[in-house]
Design a protein around this motif. Structure first.
Motif, PDB file in Angstrom:
ATOM      1  N   LEU A 176       4.923 -89.154  86.482  1.00 47.42           N
ATOM      2  CA  LEU A 176       4.479 -87.897  85.872  1.00 47.42           C
ATOM      3  C   LEU A 176       3.516 -88.157  84.717  1.00 47.42           C
ATOM      4  O   LEU A 176       3.467 -89.252  84.139  1.00 47.42           O
ATOM      5  N   GLN A 177       2.755 -87.137  84.449  1.00 45.05           N
ATOM      6  CA  GLN A 177       1.824 -87.130  83.320  1.00 45.05           C
ATOM      7  C   GLN A 177       2.097 -85.844  82.564  1.00 45.05           C
ATOM      8  O   GLN A 177       2.081 -84.759  83.142  1.00 45.05           O
ATOM      9  N   LEU A 178       2.387 -85.976  81.302  1.00 45.46           N
ATOM     10  CA  LEU A 178       2.669 -84.810  80.474  1.00 45.46           C
ATOM     11  C   LEU A 178       1.595 -84.733  79.396  1.00 45.46           C
ATOM     12  O   LEU A 178       1.348 -85.724  78.701  1.00 45.46           O
ATOM     13  N   LEU A 179       0.939 -83.569  79.303  1.00 47.70           N
ATOM     14  CA  LEU A 179      -0.058 -83.409  78.235  1.00 47.70           C
ATOM     15  C   LEU A 179       0.576 -82.627  77.094  1.00 47.70           C
ATOM     16  O   LEU A 179       1.159 -81.563  77.310  1.00 47.70           O
ATOM     17  N   SER A 180       0.448 -83.182  75.897  1.00 50.26           N
ATOM     18  CA  SER A 180       0.887 -82.473  74.706  1.00 50.26           C
ATOM     19  C   SER A 180      -0.389 -82.138  73.930  1.00 50.26           C
ATOM     20  O   SER A 180      -1.084 -83.016  73.445  1.00 50.26           O
ATOM     21  N   SER A 271      -1.683 -87.753  76.169  1.00 48.77           N
ATOM     22  CA  SER A 271      -1.354 -87.834  77.593  1.00 48.77           C
ATOM     23  C   SER A 271      -0.273 -88.897  77.739  1.00 48.77           C
ATOM     24  O   SER A 271      -0.493 -90.065  77.425  1.00 48.77           O
ATOM     25  N   ILE A 272       0.900 -88.452  78.169  1.00 49.09           N
ATOM     26  CA  ILE A 272       2.072 -89.333  78.214  1.00 49.09           C
ATOM     27  C   ILE A 272       2.373 -89.650  79.679  1.00 49.09           C
ATOM     28  O   ILE A 272       2.407 -88.741  80.523  1.00 49.09           O
ATOM     29  N   HIS A 273       2.578 -90.921  79.967  1.00 47.93           N
ATOM     30  CA  HIS A 273       2.713 -91.354  81.366  1.00 47.93           C
ATOM     31  C   HIS A 273       4.060 -92.000  81.617  1.00 47.93           C
ATOM     32  O   HIS A 273       4.445 -92.930  80.908  1.00 47.93           O
ATOM     33  N   GLY A 274       4.773 -91.490  82.613  1.00 46.38           N
ATOM     34  CA  GLY A 274       6.091 -92.040  82.936  1.00 46.38           C
ATOM     35  C   GLY A 274       6.334 -92.029  84.430  1.00 46.38           C
ATOM     36  O   GLY A 274       5.443 -91.681  85.209  1.00 46.38           O
TER      37      GLY A 274
END
Ligand SMILES: O=C(O)CCC(=O)C(=O)O
Ligand SMILES: [Fe+2]
Length: 325
Positions: A176-180, A271-274
């Motif tokens: 997943l990629q989460l944009l804050s 941009s957070i990548h997990g």
């Protein structure tokens, strides 16, 4: 994100200096050159990860226009009337899009944010704001580009840890990629100068695009704050909690915070990548042996959301601490 639980509250430590010190700057374009040049860059990245946990990247292939338009889209969103933005407010951390201001999460001191998933884009973009009209297109283009950079970096970081090229490739591809997307006011007289309190990010790595200076990282050796330099066309990268777990503590998550800028309102896009929501992250077996026993329990992004939900008002809600064995 998990708040830090070190003994000295980081809010109280002064910034070491007002002027940014140079940080490692990695030329990403060199990763695709001949194998000797590539391994030189992989070593530079490995050293920055081991010694600091953060660095900047240039020559990453994202055009200035794409970066500028993403910041413009973000800034136009936060200029919308409160009622429009509040359509995206929710206490449910599992909502695909979430808008909030300083009030509720325990780390936003003076920040409004919009958080949403971004990969696969075709699954998530339908939930993103339709106003301003440029938002979906401009943020979507940036999201795709920055994810490409994240995958390149992951590959190089894993190589630097001595893991196979392509290690867990599918899990990263499907991750997943989460944009804050964050908005901070200009610092005002008598108000706190901290926009976002010290915390670490949950994922493997975070890539940050910022409109002006304000980000600080906690230097582990001197225990002081370092101002992150604002270099033209560069992106800032730091290690998150799950990379510390995967590397069995060889590389460590980075505590960071955002100060308000005295000159102007500030925007940032993290941009957070997990891995995918329910995919467990565990210490790589290749990095566990008798001398280096497994240091962390396995966990997923879903476990992280449960942890945050259960510790909503708790400033010491450190996710990584909860994983230590
Ligand atoms: O605004 C910044 O510079 C930092 C943002 C951040 O740390 C985050 O969104 O997790
Ligand atoms: Fe962060």
């Amino acid at each position: 994100m998990s708040a830090s639980s070190r003994t000295v509250p980081q809010e109280q430590l002064p910034s070491e200096d007002l002027h940014p010190r140079p940080m490692p700057v990695i030329n990403l374009g060199h990763l695709s050159l001949d194998s000797r040049t590539r391994s030189g860059v992989v070593n530079e990245i490995a050293k920055a990860c081991r010694d600091l946990g953060y660095f900047q990247v240039i020559n990453h292939g994202i055009s200035q226009a794409i970066m500028d338009r993403a910041v413009e889209a973000a800034s136009s969103f936060f200029k919308l009337p409160s009622e429009t933005k509040e359509e995206y407010s929710s206490d449910d951390l599992r909502q695909p899009v979430r808008y909030d201001t300083s009030s509720k999460d325990s780390i936003s001191m003076s920040r409004a944010f919009l958080k949403h998933y971004a990969h696969p884009l075709s699954d998530w973009i339908q939930y993103w704001p339709q106003k301003p009209p440029i938002y979906r297109d401009c943020m979507g283009r940036y999201a795709v580009e920055v994810r490409r950079v994240a995958l390149l970096l992951m590959e190089a970081i894993l190589e630097g840890l001595g893991l196979d090229k392509g290690y867990l490739k599918e899990k990263f591809q499907e991750g997943l990629q989460l944009l804050s997307v964050n908005s901070y006011p200009k610092v005002s007289h008598g108000a706190t100068a901290i926009g976002l309190a010290p915390h670490s990010d949950y994922g493997f790595l975070t890539i940050l695009l910022t409109s002006c200076q304000g980000l600080e990282v906690l230097d582990r050796s001197s225990k002081s704050w370092k101002t992150v330099q604002q270099l033209p066309h560069a992106l800032h990268v730091h290690i998150g909690d799950h990379m510390e777990v995967l590397s069995n503590g060889q590389i460590k998550t980075v505590i960071h915070r955002a100060l308000l800028n005295p000159e102007e309102a500030r925007m940032s896009i993290a941009s957070i990548h997990g891995f995918a929501l329910h995919e467990k992250v565990t210490c790589a077996t290749e990095l566990v042996d008798e001398e280096n026993p497994q240091k962390y329990k396995e966990s997923s992004f879903s476990d992280f959301l449960d942890h945050l939900t259960a510790n909503m008002d708790n400033k010491q809600r450190n996710f990584l601490e909860s994983l230590r064995m």
